[in-house]
Motif scaffolding. Structure first.
Motif, short mmCIF file in Angstrom:
data_model
loop_
_atom_site.label_atom_id
_atom_site.label_comp_id
_atom_site.label_asym_id
_atom_site.label_seq_id
_atom_site.Cartn_x
_atom_site.Cartn_y
_atom_site.Cartn_z
N LEU A 168 0.85 -1.19 0.00
CA LEU A 168 0.00 0.00 0.00
C LEU A 168 0.88 1.24 0.00
O LEU A 168 1.86 1.30 0.74
CB LEU A 168 -0.90 -0.02 1.25
CG LEU A 168 -1.60 1.28 1.65
CD1 LEU A 168 -2.60 1.73 0.59
CD2 LEU A 168 -2.29 1.10 3.00
N MET A 169 0.51 2.22 -0.82
CA MET A 169 1.27 3.47 -0.87
C MET A 169 0.35 4.67 -0.73
O MET A 169 -0.82 4.63 -1.13
CB MET A 169 2.06 3.57 -2.17
CG MET A 169 3.11 2.49 -2.34
SD MET A 169 4.47 2.97 -3.40
CE MET A 169 5.28 4.18 -2.35
N THR A 170 0.89 5.74 -0.16
CA THR A 170 0.28 7.05 -0.15
C THR A 170 1.41 8.07 -0.10
O THR A 170 2.55 7.73 0.23
CB THR A 170 -0.70 7.22 1.02
OG1 THR A 170 -1.52 8.37 0.79
CG2 THR A 170 0.04 7.36 2.34
N THR A 171 1.09 9.32 -0.42
CA THR A 171 2.17 10.31 -0.48
C THR A 171 2.58 10.80 0.90
O THR A 171 3.77 10.90 1.21
CB THR A 171 1.75 11.51 -1.35
OG1 THR A 171 1.49 11.03 -2.69
CG2 THR A 171 2.85 12.55 -1.43
N TYR A 172 1.60 11.10 1.76
CA TYR A 172 1.91 11.64 3.08
C TYR A 172 1.41 10.72 4.18
O TYR A 172 0.27 10.24 4.10
CB TYR A 172 1.24 13.01 3.26
CG TYR A 172 1.64 14.01 2.22
CD1 TYR A 172 2.92 14.55 2.18
CD2 TYR A 172 0.72 14.43 1.26
CE1 TYR A 172 3.28 15.46 1.22
CE2 TYR A 172 1.07 15.35 0.29
CZ TYR A 172 2.35 15.86 0.27
OH TYR A 172 2.70 16.77 -0.70
N PRO A 173 2.17 10.49 5.23
CA PRO A 173 1.67 9.68 6.35
C PRO A 173 0.42 10.29 6.99
O PRO A 173 -0.47 9.56 7.42
CB PRO A 173 2.84 9.67 7.33
CG PRO A 173 4.04 9.96 6.51
CD PRO A 173 3.58 10.88 5.42
N GLU A 174 0.34 11.62 7.04
CA GLU A 174 -0.81 12.29 7.64
C GLU A 174 -1.89 12.47 6.57
O GLU A 174 -2.11 13.55 6.03
CB GLU A 174 -0.41 13.64 8.24
CG GLU A 174 0.22 14.64 7.30
CD GLU A 174 1.71 14.45 7.04
OE1 GLU A 174 2.31 15.37 6.47
OE2 GLU A 174 2.25 13.39 7.38
N VAL A 175 -2.60 11.39 6.26
CA VAL A 175 -3.56 11.39 5.15
C VAL A 175 -4.80 12.21 5.52
O VAL A 175 -5.53 11.87 6.45
CB VAL A 175 -3.99 9.95 4.82
CG1 VAL A 175 -5.04 9.95 3.71
CG2 VAL A 175 -2.78 9.13 4.40
N GLY A 176 -5.07 13.30 4.79
CA GLY A 176 -6.32 14.03 4.89
C GLY A 176 -6.66 14.51 6.29
O GLY A 176 -5.80 14.87 7.10
N SER A 177 -7.97 14.49 6.59
CA SER A 177 -8.48 14.90 7.89
C SER A 177 -8.22 13.80 8.92
O SER A 177 -7.76 12.71 8.60
CB SER A 177 -9.98 15.16 7.80
OG SER A 177 -10.66 13.95 7.52
N ALA A 178 -8.56 14.10 10.16
CA ALA A 178 -8.39 13.10 11.22
C ALA A 178 -9.23 11.86 10.92
O ALA A 178 -8.77 10.72 11.11
CB ALA A 178 -8.77 13.69 12.57
N ALA A 179 -10.45 12.05 10.45
CA ALA A 179 -11.31 10.92 10.13
C ALA A 179 -10.76 10.13 8.94
O ALA A 179 -10.81 8.88 8.93
CB ALA A 179 -12.72 11.40 9.82
N GLU A 180 -10.22 10.84 7.95
CA GLU A 180 -9.65 10.16 6.79
C GLU A 180 -8.38 9.39 7.18
O GLU A 180 -8.15 8.28 6.69
CB GLU A 180 -9.37 11.17 5.68
CG GLU A 180 -10.64 11.67 5.02
CD GLU A 180 -10.42 12.91 4.15
OE1 GLU A 180 -11.29 13.17 3.31
OE2 GLU A 180 -9.41 13.62 4.35
#
Length: 271
Positions: A168-180
């Motif tokens: 699994l990949m994403t750009t930032y560890p802190e993805v979106g809002s707290a709920a996201e």
């Protein structure tokens, strides 16, 4: 006679793809001239925080728009740096002249040039181009291929992988809002490997069968149009976090297979 997706005549598809490659070639010249160059001077688009833009971003988009003005004046354009230009053909070119400007600034070759083409239903064709690595991922209108120094190979997303074996990949560890972030974390906890920071290159790796999932939030249409087309052409699935169309931006989940997509989507929604 029409192309594989029955939305563009074959003869029109050939012309469209030829223009798209000219756009990518022009963007390569502009971006490589400043990549890893001491002449690079980033500006900040944000009133607060840091949202960088460089002359390479601007020059890349200007070069692509000039080609479209000459060769596809009837089409619309949506570009990150210069906004919307309305067209009459029902087709819109969606341009991100450098996706991953922070990586570009850092000299990391994980940025890319995104060239998407959409009609009223969404993306039908896309290129994710990494100029420094000489890798061009192309998908849609009957094509799904990677063109590189090594030659040309088909793109095919990885099938038959459950979440417990997935990358699994994403750009930032802190993805979106707290709920996201909480929703993303439910999926990440079940994946075999989680990695960060590749911007659009993660989507290209998914289309090539090296990555299984990309999950992100807070995206714009120019961030996603080209990756959606390439991944779908390679056999993958792309939606928003509710399972609907993702090409308007916001949240996105891209998976190599329908089964993996369903498994991860259920966790995103707390099922």
């Amino acid at each position: 006679m029409t192309s594989a997706n029955n939305r563009i005549p074959v003869e029109g598809a050939d012309r469209i793809m030829a223009v798209a490659h000219r756009l990518a070639d022009a963007a390569r010249a502009e971006t490589l001239s400043l990549f890893r160059s001491p002449a690079l001077r980033p500006d900040n688009k944000a009133g607060t925080g840091f949202d960088p833009v460089t002359e390479a971003d601007r020059a890349s988009e200007r070069a692509m728009r000039a080609i479209l003005a000459a060769e596809r004046p009837e089409d619309g354009i949506l570009g990150e740096e210069y906004g919307v230009q309305n067209g009459q053909s029902g087709l819109t070119w969606i341009l991100d002249p450098i996706d991953g400007t922070r990586a570009f600034m850092a000299g990391a070759p994980s940025w890319g040039v995104l060239i998407g083409l959409s009609d009223a239903q969404g993306p039908i064709y896309g290129i994710v181009d990494q100029p420094h690595l000489d890798e061009r991922f192309e998908g849609g209108l009957g094509r799904a291929r990677l063109i590189s120094r090594a030659g040309e190979v088909p793109l095919r997303s990885r099938q038959g992988v459950a979440l417990a074996e997935a990358t699994l990949m994403t750009t930032y560890p802190e993805v979106g809002s707290a709920a996201e972030l909480a929703a993303f974390s439910r999926v990440a906890a079940r994946a075999r490997l989680v990695r960060y920071g590749l911007d659009c290159y993660a989507y290209a790796l998914l289309a090539a069968g090296h990555v299984d999932l990309v999950i992100e939030a807070g995206l714009q249409p120019y961030d996603v149009a080209a990756p959606i087309a390439v991944i779908q052409a390679a056999g993958g699935v792309v939606t928003d976090w509710r399972g609907g169309p993702a090409h308007h931006g916001g949240t996105i989940i891209a998976a190599g297979s329908p089964e993996l997509h369903a498994e991860a989507l259920a966790l995103l929604n707390g099922d």
